[in-house]
Design a protein around this motif. Structure first.
Motif, PDB file in Angstrom:
ATOM      1  N   CYS A   1       0.800  -1.224   0.000  1.00  0.00           N
ATOM      2  CA  CYS A   1       0.000   0.000   0.000  1.00  0.00           C
ATOM      3  C   CYS A   1       0.836   1.280   0.000  1.00  0.00           C
ATOM      4  N   THR A   2       2.146   1.163  -0.111  1.00  0.00           N
ATOM      5  CA  THR A   2       2.985   2.349  -0.191  1.00  0.00           C
ATOM      6  C   THR A   2       2.713   3.091  -1.498  1.00  0.00           C
ATOM      7  N   VAL A   3       2.609   4.396  -1.411  1.00  0.00           N
ATOM      8  CA  VAL A   3       2.393   5.218  -2.604  1.00  0.00           C
ATOM      9  C   VAL A   3       3.518   6.236  -2.725  1.00  0.00           C
ATOM     10  N   PRO A   4       3.840   6.652  -3.962  1.00  0.00           N
ATOM     11  CA  PRO A   4       3.271   6.144  -5.216  1.00  0.00           C
ATOM     12  C   PRO A   4       3.913   4.817  -5.623  1.00  0.00           C
ATOM     13  N   HIS A   5       3.183   4.039  -6.446  1.00  0.00           N
ATOM     14  CA  HIS A   5       3.708   2.783  -6.966  1.00  0.00           C
ATOM     15  C   HIS A   5       4.479   3.065  -8.250  1.00  0.00           C
ATOM     16  N   ARG A   6       5.782   2.927  -8.198  1.00  0.00           N
ATOM     17  CA  ARG A   6       6.588   3.203  -9.382  1.00  0.00           C
ATOM     18  C   ARG A   6       7.035   1.911 -10.068  1.00  0.00           C
ATOM     19  N   THR A   7       7.524   0.971  -9.282  1.00  0.00           N
ATOM     20  CA  THR A   7       8.030  -0.270  -9.859  1.00  0.00           C
ATOM     21  C   THR A   7       7.425  -1.511  -9.209  1.00  0.00           C
ATOM     22  N   ARG A   8       6.815  -1.370  -8.051  1.00  0.00           N
ATOM     23  CA  ARG A   8       6.258  -2.515  -7.333  1.00  0.00           C
ATOM     24  C   ARG A   8       4.751  -2.308  -7.104  1.00  0.00           C
ATOM     25  N   PHE A   9       4.031  -3.404  -7.190  1.00  0.00           N
ATOM     26  CA  PHE A   9       2.568  -3.366  -7.014  1.00  0.00           C
ATOM     27  C   PHE A   9       1.937  -2.285  -7.891  1.00  0.00           C
ATOM     28  N   ILE A  10       2.334  -2.274  -9.153  1.00  0.00           N
ATOM     29  CA  ILE A  10       1.857  -1.212 -10.043  1.00  0.00           C
ATOM     30  C   ILE A  10       0.408  -1.432 -10.471  1.00  0.00           C
ATOM     31  N   CYS A  11      -0.100  -2.656 -10.344  1.00  0.00           N
ATOM     32  CA  CYS A  11      -1.495  -2.904 -10.712  1.00  0.00           C
ATOM     33  C   CYS A  11      -1.962  -4.210 -10.083  1.00  0.00           C
ATOM     34  N   GLY A  12      -3.265  -4.445 -10.153  1.00  0.00           N
ATOM     35  CA  GLY A  12      -3.841  -5.687  -9.643  1.00  0.00           C
ATOM     36  C   GLY A  12      -4.310  -5.626  -8.219  1.00  0.00           C
ATOM     37  N   VAL A  13      -3.937  -4.593  -7.471  1.00  0.00           N
ATOM     38  CA  VAL A  13      -4.316  -4.498  -6.072  1.00  0.00           C
ATOM     39  C   VAL A  13      -4.576  -3.045  -5.701  1.00  0.00           C
ATOM     40  N   SER A  14      -5.596  -2.841  -4.872  1.00  0.00           N
ATOM     41  CA  SER A  14      -5.922  -1.489  -4.381  1.00  0.00           C
ATOM     42  C   SER A  14      -6.067  -1.543  -2.866  1.00  0.00           C
TER      43      SER A  14
ATOM     44  N   SER B   1      -7.130   0.586   1.010  1.00  0.00           N
ATOM     45  CA  SER B   1      -8.056   1.491   1.676  1.00  0.00           C
ATOM     46  C   SER B   1      -7.466   2.891   1.736  1.00  0.00           C
ATOM     47  N   PRO B   2      -8.290   3.930   1.975  1.00  0.00           N
ATOM     48  CA  PRO B   2      -7.778   5.309   2.032  1.00  0.00           C
ATOM     49  C   PRO B   2      -6.662   5.518   3.054  1.00  0.00           C
ATOM     50  N   ASP B   3      -6.701   4.766   4.152  1.00  0.00           N
ATOM     51  CA  ASP B   3      -5.645   4.932   5.156  1.00  0.00           C
ATOM     52  C   ASP B   3      -4.431   4.050   4.863  1.00  0.00           C
ATOM     53  N   ALA B   4      -4.456   3.377   3.699  1.00  0.00           N
ATOM     54  CA  ALA B   4      -3.321   2.581   3.207  1.00  0.00           C
ATOM     55  C   ALA B   4      -2.911   1.471   4.166  1.00  0.00           C
ATOM     56  N   THR B   5      -3.904   0.857   4.823  1.00  0.00           N
ATOM     57  CA  THR B   5      -3.580  -0.232   5.751  1.00  0.00           C
ATOM     58  C   THR B   5      -4.199  -1.571   5.356  1.00  0.00           C
ATOM     59  N   ARG B   6      -5.257  -1.529   4.501  1.00  0.00           N
ATOM     60  CA  ARG B   6      -5.965  -2.768   4.150  1.00  0.00           C
ATOM     61  C   ARG B   6      -6.090  -2.916   2.640  1.00  0.00           C
ATOM     62  N   ILE B   7      -6.071  -4.173   2.187  1.00  0.00           N
ATOM     63  CA  ILE B   7      -6.301  -4.475   0.769  1.00  0.00           C
ATOM     64  C   ILE B   7      -7.810  -4.501   0.538  1.00  0.00           C
ATOM     65  N   THR B   8      -8.276  -3.734  -0.433  1.00  0.00           N
ATOM     66  CA  THR B   8      -9.723  -3.657  -0.696  1.00  0.00           C
ATOM     67  C   THR B   8     -10.117  -4.240  -2.052  1.00  0.00           C
ATOM     68  N   GLN B   9      -9.174  -4.355  -2.977  1.00  0.00           N
ATOM     69  CA  GLN B   9      -9.514  -4.888  -4.297  1.00  0.00           C
ATOM     70  C   GLN B   9      -8.376  -5.724  -4.852  1.00  0.00           C
ATOM     71  N   ILE B  10      -8.726  -6.842  -5.470  1.00  0.00           N
ATOM     72  CA  ILE B  10      -7.801  -7.606  -6.310  1.00  0.00           C
ATOM     73  C   ILE B  10      -8.468  -7.758  -7.668  1.00  0.00           C
ATOM     74  N   THR B  11      -7.865  -7.153  -8.656  1.00  0.00           N
ATOM     75  CA  THR B  11      -8.393  -7.210 -10.019  1.00  0.00           C
ATOM     76  C   THR B  11      -7.232  -7.563 -10.944  1.00  0.00           C
ATOM     77  N   LEU B  12      -7.152  -8.834 -11.301  1.00  0.00           N
ATOM     78  CA  LEU B  12      -6.023  -9.291 -12.111  1.00  0.00           C
ATOM     79  C   LEU B  12      -6.217  -8.983 -13.584  1.00  0.00           C
ATOM     80  N   ASP B  13      -5.110  -8.804 -14.263  1.00  0.00           N
ATOM     81  CA  ASP B  13      -5.150  -8.636 -15.707  1.00  0.00           C
ATOM     82  C   ASP B  13      -5.420 -10.006 -16.352  1.00  0.00           C
ATOM     83  N   PRO B  14      -6.230 -10.048 -17.423  1.00  0.00           N
ATOM     84  CA  PRO B  14      -6.623 -11.325 -18.042  1.00  0.00           C
ATOM     85  C   PRO B  14      -5.573 -11.830 -19.035  1.00  0.00           C
ATOM     86  N   ILE B  15      -4.504 -12.409 -18.516  1.00  0.00           N
ATOM     87  CA  ILE B  15      -3.415 -12.823 -19.411  1.00  0.00           C
ATOM     88  C   ILE B  15      -3.101 -14.313 -19.304  1.00  0.00           C
ATOM     89  N   GLY B  16      -3.937 -15.078 -18.590  1.00  0.00           N
ATOM     90  CA  GLY B  16      -3.739 -16.517 -18.546  1.00  0.00           C
ATOM     91  C   GLY B  16      -3.023 -17.032 -17.327  1.00  0.00           C
TER      92      GLY B  16
END
Length: 452
Positions: A58-71, A73-88
């Motif tokens: 949850c560290t921001v900004p994401h430059r090279t790590r965790f750039i996508c697939g996960v979001s 909470s506003p307080d940056a302590t909890r994972i609220t979304q996992i949305t994977l890219d459809p690549i197999g």
């Protein structure tokens, strides 16, 4: 002065980092999630490849790590979304996903996940969207999924799920969209959640009746897709009176009868109905013409008889009409072939007369006379009593004649008759059919309504 500002910014940055530490149970769940996916299915440029746990998710900004697939909470302590890219991505969904208790969205669609959906998913009490479509999940849908009271969208379509639907499906009180199409599900329809807007269960092996109790209270339901199953019996008139219903697809089932009433107050949002490829018997359903918004109607390849209701041709909203593959008789309404008609579809493969060969609506060609005659002569017989005039007196005899041939009205002592299969109506003055009673002069006394 410059050094002081630089120092303060450095301190602020580390303070923010310290405040942005993701809860350890969420990090361990993410690690387990990634490790359950085959490394060979994770391209170097993918979202999952950027999940490097040397940094906080949850560290921001994401430059090279965790750039996508996960979001987070506003307080940056909890994972609220996992949305994977459809690549197999290929792997199994870890039971430790249950540790992400603040997760609102889990979307793994269009990948190659396999195995069972873990029952521990019931711990995701804040989950609003669960989308696992187009994977290879197998086994039954866990009953524990019905504990997800915040769930609004459940899409498990295009998998290999089997077994029966959870009995307590109606306990998903927030559910608005349910899509379980293209699986191997069996059994009956349980009672459905009352807030449902869209229901899609097509291409399974579901069976039984579509009962009113299943849909009781579904005042917001707009879309019903139950095609390519084994539903049977009668579809009651209540179904088309669901107050918000717009689109219905019940094609490729085994329904034998459909009842339909006129919409209450003449108001209905019904736009499209597909009842093709069933086993529906009886006359064509005239009351469909009373649904003001109806623009698409398919009753193709059933066992419907009788004439095409004139109301169909006068319906201005109708744009697509498929009645082909039945045993309809008579002459189709001339309005269908007027120069300004906007109706497309097919009236072909019936027993119609006078359907213009140059009209697209009349393709494919009509059934042969022999097929139509055989279809109508095979109708259930009814026992009726007739009086015949012979030697200045009437004799009462019972005869067997095709159901629906007699109007019960008379002219000069001769019954008024509807001759089938061509559907014409005239005063019958020729002898009774060979399977009935061969007398020139007779009149109908009483018709026994029980089939024999």
């Amino acid at each position: 002065m410059f050094n002081l500002v630089h120092f303060l910014l450095f301190v602020l940055h580390h303070l923010l980092q310290a405040q942005a530490l993701t809860l350890p149970q969420d990090i361990s769940a993410l690690k387990a999630f990634k490790s359950s996916i085959k490394q060979s299915s994770i391209p170097s440029w993918s979202c999952l490849a950027s999940w490097d746990f040397s940094d906080d998710p949850c560290t921001v900004p994401h430059r090279t790590r965790f750039i996508c697939g996960v979001s987070c909470s506003p307080d940056a302590t909890r994972i609220t979304q996992i949305t994977l890219d459809p690549i197999g991505y290929s792997g199994q969904l870890t039971p430790l996903i249950s540790q992400l208790t603040q997760l609102t969205t889990l979307d793994l669609s269009d990948n190659y996940f396999f195995g069972r959906i873990p029952s521990s998913i019931s711990s995701l009490r804040n989950l609003q969207t669960l989308t696992l479509t187009s994977n290879s999940f197998s086994g039954s849908i866990p009953d524990s999924v019905t504990a997800l009271k915040s769930l609004e969208t459940l899409d498990l379509s295009h998998n290999a799920l089997s077994g029966k639907l959870p009995k307590s499906l109606n306990s998903l009180t927030s559910l608005k969209r349910l899509d379980l199409s293209y699986n191997k599900l069996t059994g009956f329809l349980p009672k459905l959640p009352f807030n449902l807007l869209e229901l899609a269960l097509k291409a399974n092996s579901l069976s039984g009746y579509v009962s009113k109790s299943t849909f009781d209270g579904l005042t917001r339901l707009e879309v019903v897709e139950l095609s390519d199953n084994s539903f049977s019996g009668t579809l009651g008139a209540w179904f088309f009176l669901l107050p918000s219903l717009q689109q219905v697809d019940l094609a490729n089932n085994s329904f034998t009868h459909v009842e339909i009433s006129k919409p209450a107050g003449g108001n209905s949002d019904l736009v499209a109905v597909n009842l093709g490829f069933n086993k529906i018997e009886g006359n064509l359903l005239a009351n469909f013409a009373d649904y003001p918004m109806l623009s698409s109607l398919s009753l193709r390849y059933n066992r419907l008889r009788g004439a095409i209701p004139l109301g169909y041709s006068k319906k201005k909203s109708l744009r697509r009409l498929f009645l082909d593959g039945n045993f309809l008789i008579g002459t189709p309404p001339a309005e269908f072939f007027a120069g300004d008609t906007e109706v497309t579809g097919s009236l072909g493969d019936n027993c119609l007369r006078g359907c213009p060969a140059n009209s697209q609506l009349c393709s494919p060609r009509q059934k042969s006379y022999a097929i139509c005659k055989r279809a109508y002569s095979g109708k259930p017989r009814k026992k009726i009593e007739v009086q015949t005039f012979k030697r200045k007196k009437y004799d009462t005899k019972q005869v067997m004649l095709p159901e629906g041939d007699y109007e019960g009205q008379h002219k000069n002592g001769i019954p008024q008759v509807t001759v089938e299969p061509d559907g014409s109506r005239h005063w019958r003055r020729d002898p009774w059919p060979a399977n009935g009673f061969n007398h020139q002069s007779c009149r109908l006394v009483q018709q026994n309504t029980s089939s024999v």
